[in-house]
Design a protein around this motif. Structure first.
Motif, PDB file in Angstrom:
ATOM      1  N   ARG A 225      88.537  44.720 107.940  1.00  0.00           N
ATOM      2  CA  ARG A 225      87.410  43.921 107.426  1.00  0.00           C
ATOM      3  C   ARG A 225      86.677  43.168 108.537  1.00  0.00           C
ATOM      4  O   ARG A 225      85.464  42.986 108.460  1.00  0.00           O
ATOM      5  CB  ARG A 225      87.908  42.912 106.394  1.00  0.00           C
ATOM      6  CG  ARG A 225      88.570  43.541 105.181  1.00  0.00           C
ATOM      7  CD  ARG A 225      88.851  42.481 104.101  1.00  0.00           C
ATOM      8  NE  ARG A 225      89.778  41.460 104.555  1.00  0.00           N
ATOM      9  CZ  ARG A 225      89.514  40.151 104.558  1.00  0.00           C
ATOM     10  NH1 ARG A 225      88.330  39.720 104.150  1.00  0.00           N
ATOM     11  NH2 ARG A 225      90.419  39.288 104.978  1.00  0.00           N
ATOM     12  N   PHE A 226      87.423  42.724 109.539  1.00  0.00           N
ATOM     13  CA  PHE A 226      86.847  41.945 110.636  1.00  0.00           C
ATOM     14  C   PHE A 226      86.812  42.800 111.901  1.00  0.00           C
ATOM     15  O   PHE A 226      87.685  43.640 112.130  1.00  0.00           O
ATOM     16  CB  PHE A 226      87.693  40.701 110.914  1.00  0.00           C
ATOM     17  CG  PHE A 226      87.643  39.643 109.848  1.00  0.00           C
ATOM     18  CD1 PHE A 226      87.079  39.876 108.605  1.00  0.00           C
ATOM     19  CD2 PHE A 226      88.182  38.384 110.099  1.00  0.00           C
ATOM     20  CE1 PHE A 226      87.053  38.897 107.631  1.00  0.00           C
ATOM     21  CE2 PHE A 226      88.171  37.388 109.135  1.00  0.00           C
ATOM     22  CZ  PHE A 226      87.601  37.642 107.899  1.00  0.00           C
ATOM     23  N   THR A 227      85.799  42.525 112.733  1.00  0.00           N
ATOM     24  CA  THR A 227      85.676  43.204 114.020  1.00  0.00           C
ATOM     25  C   THR A 227      85.329  42.196 115.103  1.00  0.00           C
ATOM     26  O   THR A 227      84.379  41.427 114.956  1.00  0.00           O
ATOM     27  CB  THR A 227      84.583  44.283 113.973  1.00  0.00           C
ATOM     28  OG1 THR A 227      84.880  45.232 112.939  1.00  0.00           O
ATOM     29  CG2 THR A 227      84.498  45.018 115.302  1.00  0.00           C
TER      30      THR A 227
ATOM     31  N   GLN B 122      82.642  39.758 113.519  1.00  0.00           N
ATOM     32  CA  GLN B 122      81.953  40.260 112.335  1.00  0.00           C
ATOM     33  C   GLN B 122      82.938  40.283 111.193  1.00  0.00           C
ATOM     34  O   GLN B 122      83.982  40.935 111.272  1.00  0.00           O
ATOM     35  CB  GLN B 122      81.409  41.666 112.596  1.00  0.00           C
ATOM     36  CG  GLN B 122      80.717  42.293 111.387  1.00  0.00           C
ATOM     37  CD  GLN B 122      79.447  41.560 111.002  1.00  0.00           C
ATOM     38  OE1 GLN B 122      78.653  41.185 111.857  1.00  0.00           O
ATOM     39  NE2 GLN B 122      79.262  41.347 109.701  1.00  0.00           N
ATOM     40  N   MET B 123      82.617  39.568 110.127  1.00  0.00           N
ATOM     41  CA  MET B 123      83.519  39.450 108.990  1.00  0.00           C
ATOM     42  C   MET B 123      82.856  40.070 107.766  1.00  0.00           C
ATOM     43  O   MET B 123      81.819  39.571 107.307  1.00  0.00           O
ATOM     44  CB  MET B 123      83.854  37.978 108.735  1.00  0.00           C
ATOM     45  CG  MET B 123      84.409  37.258 109.958  1.00  0.00           C
ATOM     46  SD  MET B 123      84.960  35.576 109.596  1.00  0.00           S
ATOM     47  CE  MET B 123      83.408  34.801 109.164  1.00  0.00           C
ATOM     48  N   ASN B 124      83.443  41.125 107.275  1.00  0.00           N
ATOM     49  CA  ASN B 124      82.926  41.817 106.089  1.00  0.00           C
ATOM     50  C   ASN B 124      83.900  41.672 104.925  1.00  0.00           C
ATOM     51  O   ASN B 124      85.071  41.342 105.120  1.00  0.00           O
ATOM     52  CB  ASN B 124      82.703  43.297 106.399  1.00  0.00           C
ATOM     53  CG  ASN B 124      81.677  43.522 107.484  1.00  0.00           C
ATOM     54  OD1 ASN B 124      80.741  42.733 107.667  1.00  0.00           O
ATOM     55  ND2 ASN B 124      81.843  44.602 108.239  1.00  0.00           N
ATOM     56  N   SER B 125      83.413  41.919 103.744  1.00  0.00           N
ATOM     57  CA  SER B 125      84.251  41.877 102.530  1.00  0.00           C
ATOM     58  C   SER B 125      85.059  40.588 102.481  1.00  0.00           C
ATOM     59  O   SER B 125      86.282  40.609 102.262  1.00  0.00           O
ATOM     60  CB  SER B 125      85.185  43.096 102.491  1.00  0.00           C
ATOM     61  OG  SER B 125      84.448  44.294 102.523  1.00  0.00           O
ATOM     62  N   LEU B 126      84.382  39.485 102.670  1.00  0.00           N
ATOM     63  CA  LEU B 126      85.078  38.196 102.724  1.00  0.00           C
ATOM     64  C   LEU B 126      85.745  37.865 101.401  1.00  0.00           C
ATOM     65  O   LEU B 126      85.236  38.207 100.322  1.00  0.00           O
ATOM     66  CB  LEU B 126      84.098  37.106 103.130  1.00  0.00           C
ATOM     67  CG  LEU B 126      83.785  37.080 104.635  1.00  0.00           C
ATOM     68  CD1 LEU B 126      82.504  36.303 104.908  1.00  0.00           C
ATOM     69  CD2 LEU B 126      84.946  36.499 105.410  1.00  0.00           C
TER      70      LEU B 126
ATOM     71  N   GLY C 285      82.959  38.963  99.023  1.00  0.00           N
ATOM     72  CA  GLY C 285      82.331  40.259  99.231  1.00  0.00           C
ATOM     73  C   GLY C 285      81.202  40.238 100.244  1.00  0.00           C
ATOM     74  O   GLY C 285      80.767  41.295 100.729  1.00  0.00           O
ATOM     75  N   ASP C 286      80.719  39.048 100.584  1.00  0.00           N
ATOM     76  CA  ASP C 286      79.632  38.918 101.562  1.00  0.00           C
ATOM     77  C   ASP C 286      80.158  39.091 102.982  1.00  0.00           C
ATOM     78  O   ASP C 286      81.370  39.195 103.218  1.00  0.00           O
ATOM     79  CB  ASP C 286      78.957  37.560 101.424  1.00  0.00           C
ATOM     80  CG  ASP C 286      78.067  37.472 100.198  1.00  0.00           C
ATOM     81  OD1 ASP C 286      77.628  36.350  99.875  1.00  0.00           O
ATOM     82  OD2 ASP C 286      77.823  38.524  99.558  1.00  0.00           O
ATOM     83  N   SER C 287      79.212  39.066 103.913  1.00  0.00           N
ATOM     84  CA  SER C 287      79.535  39.183 105.331  1.00  0.00           C
ATOM     85  C   SER C 287      79.012  37.978 106.101  1.00  0.00           C
ATOM     86  O   SER C 287      78.030  37.343 105.687  1.00  0.00           O
ATOM     87  CB  SER C 287      78.927  40.457 105.917  1.00  0.00           C
ATOM     88  OG  SER C 287      79.447  41.616 105.310  1.00  0.00           O
TER      89      SER C 287
ATOM     90  N   ARG D 184      78.725  36.722 110.508  1.00  0.00           N
ATOM     91  CA  ARG D 184      79.048  36.983 111.902  1.00  0.00           C
ATOM     92  C   ARG D 184      79.145  35.657 112.637  1.00  0.00           C
ATOM     93  O   ARG D 184      78.179  34.898 112.698  1.00  0.00           O
ATOM     94  CB  ARG D 184      78.014  37.871 112.586  1.00  0.00           C
ATOM     95  CG  ARG D 184      78.476  38.317 113.973  1.00  0.00           C
ATOM     96  CD  ARG D 184      77.526  39.247 114.669  1.00  0.00           C
ATOM     97  NE  ARG D 184      76.409  38.558 115.301  1.00  0.00           N
ATOM     98  CZ  ARG D 184      75.727  39.023 116.342  1.00  0.00           C
ATOM     99  NH1 ARG D 184      76.056  40.211 116.856  1.00  0.00           N
ATOM    100  NH2 ARG D 184      74.717  38.339 116.839  1.00  0.00           N
TER     101      ARG D 184
END
Length: 124
Positions: free
Chosen positions: A67-69, A82-86, A15-17, A19
């Motif tokens: 989730r990723f950008t 950028q990785m979100n909701s890992l 759930g963490d992020s 970069r």
């Protein structure tokens, strides 16, 4: 030629992020399409995301879409992921790669220049 160098990996909770950053030493950085790939233990290297030379076109693996950008700053010779909701299944070594030409390919074989990788561990 271009030499990518990754940074920003680490150990996080689900759930963490995070970069990831990729610094590319080249006077002609904007001539390269860039990609991020990952490799989990005992698995083949797989495509994550790619971006065209100008940054105007991106593509993502289905597993990370939404989730990723991926982004790039040609003035700074940098590429970011950028990785979100890992998720735990995102655990892998992440590699930055460069290829000549415009097309932001998803194929490992089309990338000629690779970094050493940065480790990402996601625990549940």
């Amino acid at each position: 030629q271009v030499q990518p160098v990754e940074s920003g990996g680490g150990s996080v909770q689900a759930g963490d992020s995070l970069r990831l950053s990729c610094a590319a030493s080249s006077r002609t950085f904007s001539s390269y399409a860039m990609g991020w790939f990952r490799q989990a233990p005992k698995k083949e290297r797989e495509f994550v995301a790619a971006i065209s030379r100008s940054g105007g076109s991106t593509r993502y693996a289905d597993s990370v879409k939404g989730r990723f950008t991926i982004a790039r700053d040609n003035a700074k010779n940098m590429v970011y992921l950028q990785m979100n909701s890992l998720k735990p299944e995102d655990t892998a070594d992440y590699y930055c790669a460069a290829k000549t030409g415009t097309i932001n390919s998803a194929y490992v074989s089309e990338y000629a220049y690779w970094g050493q990788g940065t480790q990402v561990t996601v625990s549940s």
